[in-house]
Design an enzyme around this catalytic site. Structure first.
Site, PDB file in Angstrom:
ATOM      1  N   LYS A  80       5.462   1.489   0.357  1.00  0.00           N
ATOM      2  CA  LYS A  80       4.895   1.590   1.691  1.00  0.00           C
ATOM      3  C   LYS A  80       5.271  -0.034   2.304  1.00  0.00           C
ATOM      4  O   LYS A  80       5.099  -0.972   1.333  1.00  0.00           O
ATOM      5  CB  LYS A  80       3.463   1.643   1.523  1.00  0.00           C
ATOM      6  CG  LYS A  80       2.432   1.848   2.771  1.00  0.00           C
ATOM      7  CD  LYS A  80       1.339   2.235   2.613  1.00  0.00           C
ATOM      8  CE  LYS A  80       0.265   2.466   3.443  1.00  0.00           C
ATOM      9  NZ  LYS A  80      -1.040   2.640   3.284  1.00  0.00           N
ATOM     10  N   SER A 155      -2.869   6.763   5.799  1.00  0.00           N
ATOM     11  CA  SER A 155      -1.731   5.677   6.393  1.00  0.00           C
ATOM     12  C   SER A 155      -0.378   5.673   5.696  1.00  0.00           C
ATOM     13  O   SER A 155       0.658   5.359   6.266  1.00  0.00           O
ATOM     14  CB  SER A 155      -2.271   4.382   6.538  1.00  0.00           C
ATOM     15  OG  SER A 155      -2.626   3.853   5.190  1.00  0.00           O
ATOM     16  N   SER A 179      -5.705   6.894   2.010  1.00  0.00           N
ATOM     17  CA  SER A 179      -4.222   6.912   2.580  1.00  0.00           C
ATOM     18  C   SER A 179      -3.012   7.439   1.570  1.00  0.00           C
ATOM     19  O   SER A 179      -2.171   7.333   2.182  1.00  0.00           O
ATOM     20  CB  SER A 179      -4.289   5.485   2.980  1.00  0.00           C
ATOM     21  OG  SER A 179      -4.726   5.422   4.360  1.00  0.00           O
TER      22      SER A 179
HETATM   23  N1  GLN Z   1      -7.945   6.900   7.441  1.00  0.00           N
HETATM   24  C1  GLN Z   1      -8.480   5.867   6.969  1.00  0.00           C
HETATM   25  C2  GLN Z   1      -8.822   4.780   7.790  1.00  0.00           C
HETATM   26  O1  GLN Z   1      -8.120   4.794   8.739  1.00  0.00           O
HETATM   27  C3  GLN Z   1      -8.079   5.505   5.471  1.00  0.00           C
HETATM   28  C4  GLN Z   1      -6.986   4.587   5.737  1.00  0.00           C
HETATM   29  C5  GLN Z   1      -6.343   4.229   4.298  1.00  0.00           C
HETATM   30  O2  GLN Z   1      -6.848   4.766   3.121  1.00  0.00           O
HETATM   31  N2  GLN Z   1      -5.665   2.848   4.386  1.00  0.00           N
HETATM   32  O3  GLN Z   1      -9.362   3.772   7.500  1.00  0.00           O
END
Ligand code: GLN
Length: 486
Positions: A80, A155, A179
């Site tokens: 990532k 994400s 994420s």
């Molecule tokens: N969807 C969650 C957020 O927007 C989780 C994001 C993540 O785990 N980086 O914060």
């Protein structure tokens, strides 16, 4: 023989060691596949084939010389784009880092290189890991390989699509509130968020420092376990990295689970949950009963407060972590400015996207002198209650089984308000608040052919049991076949 890009890390590693294939063949096969499907999927923000081939040649020379390979040596991997890699773009899919190149290797990158794995590139993500779709990326949207009109989740969306579309064998994501696990569920791959403190965060661009954790994606539980053996190491560069030994995560995978206790939290079967997801989880419970596991109903009483708690704590930490992006230290700087204050304001106004700005505003608000007690302090107290719920539950059960997401992948064009989007994370967030590990594996597909994921949560530092329970399901109940024609 099947095309090499279709194989697992375990299968490829065996073929390499038996000298039936070369590492260069694997890289070529991967890039052939990338050429075929990447335009449609958009998993990557950076690819370096030449460098990948060079690394592969080195592995092949070792094989020639009869030097024994490490378990994942020669296996292609992508990370990532919020993990720093030396000399390569590291953007966190944000405009503010769009011209930034890493000046050192994150610890996980170093470990990947020490293993002799082949780093092929970096994957798309929501900007600074804030989002559940990859749509907040400054660079592009990734598409779900099962249906190109749908989101891959986020994400770490690009890391999930890259594995699901069979463009690479293994990837790394990061998980602050789901994420890794949510995109794994939407894309039908295996994703593991390790215990907080298990994998070094040194070189991971920080979002919510008390929640962030790096973890692997793979096609199978075994591949993910093999990858954990590489990345789960104590690191002096991360003060939250725990100094405990790395077990061999592959060792107990095939032990049976007779008598093992699986907790089912009643709070995870909420109104508004997709019926097909619910059925798939009930089905998984039946499968586990057949394998001899004991199913125990449990309660995680404070689950409904998890999203509100998270959406105070994560933005609070983010607002502090993102203060460093000011146009002076790294990356993008606005072109015209009057003075230093103007430079800060314009750089940050132009460099950050809407979602990131929203989080910074929420974060600074809940930390401000007048509201600190009402929001931030209160959220920390509720966080403790959520952790206590798990501690209590794990006195009676070995793992907890839940759905990974309330629904399957939604359409890219679906309009969801920020709050609706935040509620998507209801099943994954608690694990980050409590610091416990969670794995998501495919349990089936819905009538539209979209994957459904189930989540298994474990005790702190007990990834071994999680992987065993997940592997039993994959071997004895269900293994998904990834889409070929995209
Ligand atoms: N969807 C969650 C957020 O927007 C989780 C994001 C993540 O785990 N980086 O914060």
């Amino acid at each position: 023989m099947k095309k090499l890009y279709k194989l697992t890390a375990k299968e490829l590693s065996k073929l390499l060691k038996e000298k039936k294939i070369k590492a260069v063949d694997i890289v070529n096969s991967i890039f052939e596949r990338i050429n075929e499907v990447e335009d449609k999927i958009g998993s990557f923000v950076y690819l370096d084939k030449e460098n990948a081939l060079e690394q592969a040649k080195k592995v092949d020379e070792k094989i020639e010389k009869g030097i024994e390979l490490k378990p994942l040596e020669g296996i292609p991997v992508a990370i990532k784009d919020n993990m720093v890699s030396n000399g390569e773009p590291t953007t966190a899919s944000s405009k503010i880092l769009s011209n930034y190149k890493g000046i050192y290797d994150a610890t996980v990158v170093k470990l990947i290189k020490d293993e002799g794995m082949i780093l092929i590139g970096k994957t798309n993500m929501d900007e600074f890991a804030m989002g559940s779709t990859t749509k907040t990326s400054f660079i592009k949207e990734s598409k779900n390989p099962w249906d190109l009109e749908r989101v891959p989740g986020g994400s770490s969306g690009g890391s999930a699509t890259a594995v699901a579309a069979q463009e690479v064998i293994l990837t790394l994501g990061s998980d602050t509130g789901g994420s890794i696990r949510q995109p794994a569920a939407f894309c039908g791959v295996v994703g593991l968020k390790p215990t907080y403190g298990r994998v070094s965060r040194y070189g991971l661009i920080a979002f919510g420092s008390s929640l962030d954790q790096i973890g692997p994606f793979g096609k199978t539980v075994e591949d993910v376990a093999m990858f954990m053996n590489v990345i789960a190491k104590h690191d002096e560069m991360d003060t939250t990295s725990l100094n405990i030994e790395t077990p061999d995560y592959t060792k107990n995978l095939n032990e049976d689970i007779k008598g093992l206790k699986i907790g089912i939290p009643k709070e995870y079967f909420i109104d508004g949950m997709d019926n097909e997801v619910k059925k798939a989880i009930e089905n998984a419970i039946e499968e586990y009963k057949k394998m001899g596991a004991e199913i125990v109903e449990i309660s995680l009483l404070h689950t409904e407060y998890a999203p509100s708690t998270y959406y105070i704590i994560a933005p609070a930490e983010a607002s502090s972590n993102l203060a460093r992006f000011d146009g002076i230290r790294y990356g993008y700087r606005t072109e015209n400015y009057k003075d230093i204050k103007d430079l800060y304001i314009k750089t940050r106004s132009e460099g950050f996207g809407d979602e990131v700005k929203r989080r910074i505003m929420i974060g600074t608000y809940v930390l401000s002198a007048g509201y600190y007690d009402a929001y931030y302090k209160q959220a920390q107290k509720v966080r403790r209650l959520i952790k206590n719920d798990f501690d209590k539950a794990f006195k009676n059960v070995d793992v907890i089984l839940t759905p990974a997401t309330p629904n399957t992948a939604f359409k890219l064009t679906d309009k969801k308000s920020p709050v609706e989007m935040y509620l998507e994370d209801v099943f994954t967030i608690s694990a980050n608040l409590a610091g416990i590990p969670g794995i998501v594996i495919p349990t089936g597909k819905n009538k539209n052919g979209l994957p459904i994921g189930m989540q298994l949560l474990g005790k702190h530092f007990d990834e071994t049991t999680l992987l065993k329970v997940a592997n039993n399901f994959e071997k004895r109940a269900y293994r998904i076949e990834l889409p070929d024609n995209i």
